[in-house]
Motif scaffolding. Structure first.
Motif, short mmCIF file in Angstrom:
data_model
loop_
_atom_site.label_atom_id
_atom_site.label_comp_id
_atom_site.label_asym_id
_atom_site.label_seq_id
_atom_site.Cartn_x
_atom_site.Cartn_y
_atom_site.Cartn_z
N ARG A 97 27.69 -37.81 -17.93
CA ARG A 97 26.48 -38.22 -17.20
C ARG A 97 26.25 -37.33 -15.98
O ARG A 97 25.10 -36.93 -15.69
CB ARG A 97 26.62 -39.69 -16.76
N ASP A 98 27.31 -37.02 -15.28
CA ASP A 98 27.18 -36.20 -14.07
C ASP A 98 26.68 -34.80 -14.41
O ASP A 98 25.80 -34.26 -13.73
CB ASP A 98 28.52 -36.12 -13.36
N VAL A 99 27.24 -34.20 -15.46
CA VAL A 99 26.83 -32.85 -15.85
C VAL A 99 25.36 -32.83 -16.27
O VAL A 99 24.58 -31.97 -15.84
CB VAL A 99 27.72 -32.31 -16.98
N LEU A 100 24.97 -33.77 -17.12
CA LEU A 100 23.60 -33.79 -17.60
C LEU A 100 22.60 -33.96 -16.47
O LEU A 100 21.56 -33.29 -16.42
CB LEU A 100 23.41 -34.90 -18.63
N ASN A 101 22.92 -34.86 -15.55
CA ASN A 101 21.98 -35.15 -14.47
C ASN A 101 22.01 -34.13 -13.36
O ASN A 101 20.96 -33.58 -12.97
CB ASN A 101 22.26 -36.55 -13.92
N ARG A 102 23.19 -33.83 -12.83
CA ARG A 102 23.29 -32.97 -11.66
C ARG A 102 23.16 -31.48 -12.01
O ARG A 102 22.59 -30.72 -11.24
CB ARG A 102 24.61 -33.22 -10.94
N ARG A 103 23.66 -31.09 -13.17
CA ARG A 103 23.59 -29.67 -13.54
C ARG A 103 22.27 -29.31 -14.18
O ARG A 103 21.72 -28.23 -13.94
CB ARG A 103 24.76 -29.33 -14.49
N TYR A 104 21.75 -30.21 -15.02
CA TYR A 104 20.56 -29.87 -15.81
C TYR A 104 19.33 -30.71 -15.48
O TYR A 104 18.24 -30.43 -16.01
CB TYR A 104 20.87 -30.01 -17.30
N GLY A 105 19.47 -31.72 -14.65
CA GLY A 105 18.32 -32.52 -14.28
C GLY A 105 17.82 -33.47 -15.35
O GLY A 105 16.68 -33.91 -15.31
N VAL A 106 18.67 -33.77 -16.33
CA VAL A 106 18.29 -34.73 -17.37
C VAL A 106 18.40 -36.14 -16.80
O VAL A 106 19.43 -36.51 -16.22
CB VAL A 106 19.20 -34.58 -18.62
#
Length: 447
Positions: free
Chosen positions: A305-314
């Motif tokens: 969840r952190d990678v998708l949201n913080r890295r890619y803005g998903v």
């Protein structure tokens, strides 16, 4: 059914022992080196060359004529009773990020194996596509210990090489026999994810351990791996005392063998092509470890969840996952979010890092993949025209069928789509045929 003809509602943010014995052992490292549609570079080029002038007639609310045809056909065909009443779908244009069509696209449904797209994205981001996992053998106090390192592609041939290296060390040390144990302490004790059924073991997935050989499903893959290692030692003329046991290697044990896995990129491709649950769950744990977290369902999914949201803005709105494979019946992901994850493949900034996801997506009609003829996919009069033209991740659980991927449409532009159905009373095969037809509709071959 209604078409969503604007980019409103998009959630993406801006993308930003004794000395003599120790000396006698040989330290060996044994590394292994391990598209039917356009490569990711073609997708990236398509995305990076947005046109600034309108060259096509515009129909409806911001759709050109080709896009309007897709939307009109989907409005009709998505009403097929095989999809039931709980259906979420969306189609995006990869170049403009425009929503061409959508139906309940923000409704979070059980995504089944479409969740593997999130797992793969996080793993490639945190670990890197060239990362390799290490399996080791060490010696200490009369015992050879096989240490699991999260390599789900470890084979009997690889273990044989490790046994040969270890046997050479044993013989050089003048030892007549050894004990064998396995060390799979890299992961916590196996547990069930929220939403898993007891029947999943050993039918859909094995209890998740850091050591397995030949990808076999079993109640204890680590002990099974140790038994294979012991047999290979015996074949090399080394006597093995007693049964294989489980324990933790000592920091003072001497390294006597090492094997490097194929790259993470290769593991991602195999996972997606065949929808391998065991690879997905191991990958989730290795991603958690690389992020400095415990190797658990909870911490692994938190990293995703952190990678998708913080890295890619998903957007993580209405996004709930409890495992890496999509087996959990508690998982909920909107079709829009799945499409946003897939849309990352078309961004030139991420093309190298995420290329193996694109290459690993099953292709319509590709034997050996989950979209192959052996699974009865893309073989109806409506969908067979899309063989070789659609690449997509499948998803199947009781009460949940999904198909999400990419195709180059009749207008020559890449479209990203996600279709998720839950709780249809229709025959699952009929539902899959209907989803294949929707993908052929996006491609435009079923006009």
């Amino acid at each position: 059914m209604s078409s969503a003809n604007s980019s409103s509602g998009r959630h993406r943010k801006a993308k930003p022992m004794s000395v003599a014995v120790r000396r006698a052992f040989i330290i060996a490292a044994v590394p292994v080196t391990g598209a039917l549609l356009s490569a990711p570079s073609a997708l990236a080029a398509d995305k990076s060359t947005k046109t600034t002038t309108a060259t096509q007639a515009v129909a409806g609310d911001g759709l050109d004529s080709a896009e309007q045809k897709i939307a009109d056909n989907l409005n009709t065909r998505a009403q097929n009773p095989n999809l039931g009443d709980t259906f979420s779908g969306i189609v995006l244009d990869s170049k403009s990020d425009k929503v061409i069509w959508g139906h309940d696209a923000d409704t979070a449904l059980m995504p089944a194996s479409n969740a593997k797209l999130a797992t793969a994205t996080a793993a490639l981001t945190v670990l890197g596509p060239e990362h390799r996992f290490t399996t080791k053998v060490v010696y200490g106090d009369g015992t050879l210990t096989l240490i699991g390192g999260g390599d789900r592609l470890l084979s009997t041939a690889d273990v044989t090489d490790l046994a040969k290296s270890a046997a050479a060390g044993v013989k050089s040390a003048g030892l007549g026999s050894v004990k064998v144990r396995i060390d799979d302490s890299l992961f916590a004790e196996p547990s069930m994810a929220n939403g898993w059924n007891d029947s999943y073991y050993d039918d859909q997935v094995s209890p998740v351990r850091s050591l397995v050989v030949d990808g076999l499903l079993s109640a204890d893959t680590s002990i099974d791996a140790g038994k294979i290692f012991a047999k290979q030692l015996a074949d090399q003329g080394v006597t093995v005392d007693g049964e294989v046991t489980r324990g933790t290697a000592s920091a003072t044990d001497v390294p006597v063998g090492q094997h490097l896995s194929p790259t993470l990129a290769e593991a991602v491709k195999k996972m997606l092509k065949t929808s391998n649950n065991d690879i997905a769950e191991t990958m989730l744990r290795m991603t958690a470890i690389a992020a400095g977290k415990p190797a658990t369902f909870e911490d692994g999914t938190a990293v995703v969840r952190d990678v998708l949201n913080r890295r890619y803005g998903v957007s993580m709105e209405n996004f709930e996952i409890y495992d890496g494979s999509g087996l959990s019946r508690a998982n909920r992901i909107p079709a829009r979010t799945v499409a946003d994850i897939l849309d990352l493949l078309t961004d030139p900034r991420y093309s190298h890092r995420l290329r193996s996801i694109d290459e690993g997506l099953p292709v319509a009609g590709e034997a050996g993949s989950t979209l192959g003829p052996e699974w009865g996919r893309f073989d109806t009069p409506d969908s067979q025209c899309a063989v070789g033209q659609v690449k997509a991740k499948t998803g199947t659980l009781t009460g949940a069928i999904a198909l999400s991927g990419l195709t180059k449409a009749a207008d020559g532009r890449w479209k990203v789509f996600s279709f998720i159905e839950n709780q249809s009373s229709a025959d699952p095969a009929a539902t899959k045929d209907t989803l294949d037809g929707l993908a052929a509709t996006v491609n435009g071959c079923w006009a």
